[in-house]
Design a protein around this motif. Sequence first.
Motif, PDB file in Angstrom:
ATOM      1  N   LEU A 193      -8.662  -7.705  -3.136  1.00 59.13           N
ATOM      2  CA  LEU A 193      -7.709  -7.611  -4.246  1.00 59.13           C
ATOM      3  C   LEU A 193      -8.374  -7.082  -5.502  1.00 59.13           C
ATOM      4  O   LEU A 193      -7.827  -6.231  -6.215  1.00 59.13           O
TER       5      LEU A 193
ATOM      6  N   HIS B 144      -8.852  -3.566  -5.261  1.00 61.92           N
ATOM      7  CA  HIS B 144      -7.599  -2.842  -5.400  1.00 61.92           C
ATOM      8  C   HIS B 144      -7.213  -2.707  -6.855  1.00 61.92           C
ATOM      9  O   HIS B 144      -6.646  -1.690  -7.271  1.00 61.92           O
TER      10      HIS B 144
ATOM     11  N   GLY C 203       4.526  -6.989  -2.833  1.00 61.77           N
ATOM     12  CA  GLY C 203       3.319  -7.713  -3.200  1.00 61.77           C
ATOM     13  C   GLY C 203       2.245  -7.661  -2.147  1.00 61.77           C
ATOM     14  O   GLY C 203       1.442  -8.570  -2.043  1.00 61.77           O
ATOM     15  N   LYS C 204       2.211  -6.608  -1.377  1.00 61.25           N
ATOM     16  CA  LYS C 204       1.223  -6.579  -0.313  1.00 61.25           C
ATOM     17  C   LYS C 204       0.398  -5.308  -0.401  1.00 61.25           C
ATOM     18  O   LYS C 204       0.904  -4.235  -0.666  1.00 61.25           O
ATOM     19  N   VAL C 205      -0.864  -5.474  -0.160  1.00 59.73           N
ATOM     20  CA  VAL C 205      -1.709  -4.294  -0.040  1.00 59.73           C
ATOM     21  C   VAL C 205      -2.366  -4.342   1.323  1.00 59.73           C
ATOM     22  O   VAL C 205      -2.656  -5.410   1.857  1.00 59.73           O
ATOM     23  N   SER C 206      -2.594  -3.173   1.837  1.00 59.12           N
ATOM     24  CA  SER C 206      -3.229  -3.104   3.145  1.00 59.12           C
ATOM     25  C   SER C 206      -4.731  -2.977   2.945  1.00 59.12           C
ATOM     26  O   SER C 206      -5.205  -2.142   2.191  1.00 59.12           O
ATOM     27  N   ALA C 207      -5.461  -3.804   3.660  1.00 58.64           N
ATOM     28  CA  ALA C 207      -6.903  -3.855   3.423  1.00 58.64           C
ATOM     29  C   ALA C 207      -7.563  -2.532   3.752  1.00 58.64           C
ATOM     30  O   ALA C 207      -8.396  -2.025   2.999  1.00 58.64           O
TER      31      ALA C 207
ATOM     32  N   VAL D 160     -11.383  -2.603   9.965  1.00 63.31           N
ATOM     33  CA  VAL D 160     -11.776  -3.005   8.619  1.00 63.31           C
ATOM     34  C   VAL D 160     -13.294  -3.027   8.507  1.00 63.31           C
ATOM     35  O   VAL D 160     -13.875  -2.561   7.523  1.00 63.31           O
TER      36      VAL D 160
ATOM     37  N   LYS E 225      -0.185  -7.052 -13.506  1.00 63.48           N
ATOM     38  CA  LYS E 225       0.350  -6.677 -12.206  1.00 63.48           C
ATOM     39  C   LYS E 225       0.993  -7.878 -11.587  1.00 63.48           C
ATOM     40  O   LYS E 225       0.534  -8.986 -11.752  1.00 63.48           O
ATOM     41  N   PRO E 226       2.016  -7.680 -10.812  1.00 61.69           N
ATOM     42  CA  PRO E 226       2.592  -8.809 -10.092  1.00 61.69           C
ATOM     43  C   PRO E 226       1.599  -9.277  -9.039  1.00 61.69           C
ATOM     44  O   PRO E 226       0.687  -8.567  -8.646  1.00 61.69           O
ATOM     45  N   ARG E 227       1.792 -10.486  -8.644  1.00 65.53           N
ATOM     46  CA  ARG E 227       0.854 -11.068  -7.718  1.00 65.53           C
ATOM     47  C   ARG E 227       0.933 -10.326  -6.397  1.00 65.53           C
ATOM     48  O   ARG E 227       1.962 -10.265  -5.771  1.00 65.53           O
ATOM     49  N   VAL E 228      -0.133  -9.806  -5.919  1.00 65.77           N
ATOM     50  CA  VAL E 228      -0.124  -9.093  -4.651  1.00 65.77           C
ATOM     51  C   VAL E 228      -0.926  -9.871  -3.646  1.00 65.77           C
ATOM     52  O   VAL E 228      -1.811 -10.645  -3.980  1.00 65.77           O
ATOM     53  N   SER E 229      -0.590  -9.670  -2.428  1.00 64.04           N
ATOM     54  CA  SER E 229      -1.348 -10.307  -1.370  1.00 64.04           C
ATOM     55  C   SER E 229      -1.872  -9.230  -0.438  1.00 64.04           C
ATOM     56  O   SER E 229      -1.320  -8.135  -0.347  1.00 64.04           O
ATOM     57  N   VAL E 230      -2.919  -9.543   0.231  1.00 69.68           N
ATOM     58  CA  VAL E 230      -3.566  -8.567   1.098  1.00 69.68           C
ATOM     59  C   VAL E 230      -3.087  -8.779   2.512  1.00 69.68           C
ATOM     60  O   VAL E 230      -3.129  -9.884   3.030  1.00 69.68           O
ATOM     61  N   VAL E 231      -2.614  -7.747   3.127  1.00 69.08           N
ATOM     62  CA  VAL E 231      -2.272  -7.837   4.541  1.00 69.08           C
ATOM     63  C   VAL E 231      -3.262  -6.988   5.311  1.00 69.08           C
ATOM     64  O   VAL E 231      -4.007  -6.198   4.766  1.00 69.08           O
ATOM     65  N   GLY E 232      -3.230  -7.151   6.589  1.00 69.46           N
ATOM     66  CA  GLY E 232      -4.053  -6.287   7.409  1.00 69.46           C
ATOM     67  C   GLY E 232      -5.449  -6.816   7.603  1.00 69.46           C
ATOM     68  O   GLY E 232      -6.346  -6.089   7.987  1.00 69.46           O
ATOM     69  N   LEU E 233      -5.661  -8.086   7.323  1.00 65.15           N
ATOM     70  CA  LEU E 233      -6.986  -8.632   7.580  1.00 65.15           C
ATOM     71  C   LEU E 233      -6.940  -9.548   8.792  1.00 65.15           C
ATOM     72  O   LEU E 233      -7.685 -10.493   8.893  1.00 65.15           O
TER      73      LEU E 233
END
Lengths: 93, 218
Positions: free
Chosen positions: A27, A30, A44-48, B160, B144-152
């Motif tokens: 994060l 990012h 609210g999602k980012v791809s790693a 990765v 920024k709005p709260r973001v979460s990480v996907v794809g882990l």
Amino acid sequence: MSSRRSRSSRQTGASMISEDQINDLVLQLHRLLPELGNNHRRSGKVSASKVLQETCTYIRNLNKEVDDLSERLSQLLESTDSAQAALIRSLLM
Amino acid sequence: MASLFSDNEQPPTNSNSISTVLVGKKKSLSASTGDGESYARWRSEKQQRIYSAKLIQALKQVRLSSSSSASTSSPTAQKRGKAVREAADRALAVSARGRTLWSRAILANRIKLKFRKQKRPRQTVVPAVTTVVTTGASSSRGRKPRVSVVGLNKKSLPTVNRKVRSLGRLVPGCKKESVPVILEEATDYIQALEMQVRAMNSLVELLSGYSGSAPPPI
């Protein structure tokens, strides 16, 4: 933020890397990246993997920029003649 | 003079030092909560001043050495550019004060010694001046709005991992480190590189302003 560092358990010797920690770091990364196409992306999602990819690209770009700038700087340092060099030197002292 | 660093500073006069020109801008970015420390480290004015002073010193040495040895070595443009880049990197690494892996790696490569691997100080010594100047309007990075990480998830871990490895190859000194180390070093390295770019940009602008005959327009 000492809390982030104290949460890391590397001090104990065991390589217990928590998912949370990696999430945090990704994060953070990012946030640093220039948001070129992300302005309209309100989810609210980012791809790693995307973050990592963009990080690699960004670092390469920054490196290239520094190289170009140092090239220009070297040319400028060469081309300034002695009078201006003395002027600059007097400014730098 | 439209220095890249200044938007609300008065134009520099001749009595000011170059370092003042280079660090004119009051950054209006607010520190994000997660990476406050490293963020503040590379964005503070004090840090920029330190770096620009070191950079100028290093460049002066490059200039002197290149002019003195002009007869012996063939001063190709590429070699000079590389020398400048190395001097800038060295100044950057010194400004990091030895707290990061990449800075130690850069310095170790230059001196060609083997640094003994130092444990990074866990009790982080907060520098005296880490106040990030926040003046009202925040830029796009601020809120920024709260973001979460996907794809882990487990399935994509090899991918990765591969990407993290390639990232580690880009950051000096991190080829064989673990994932969180690489990520942390990368964040610091990116910010340091950004500062380097800003400083060199301003320097180039300054010098190209002087290479014309007239003084830069105020």
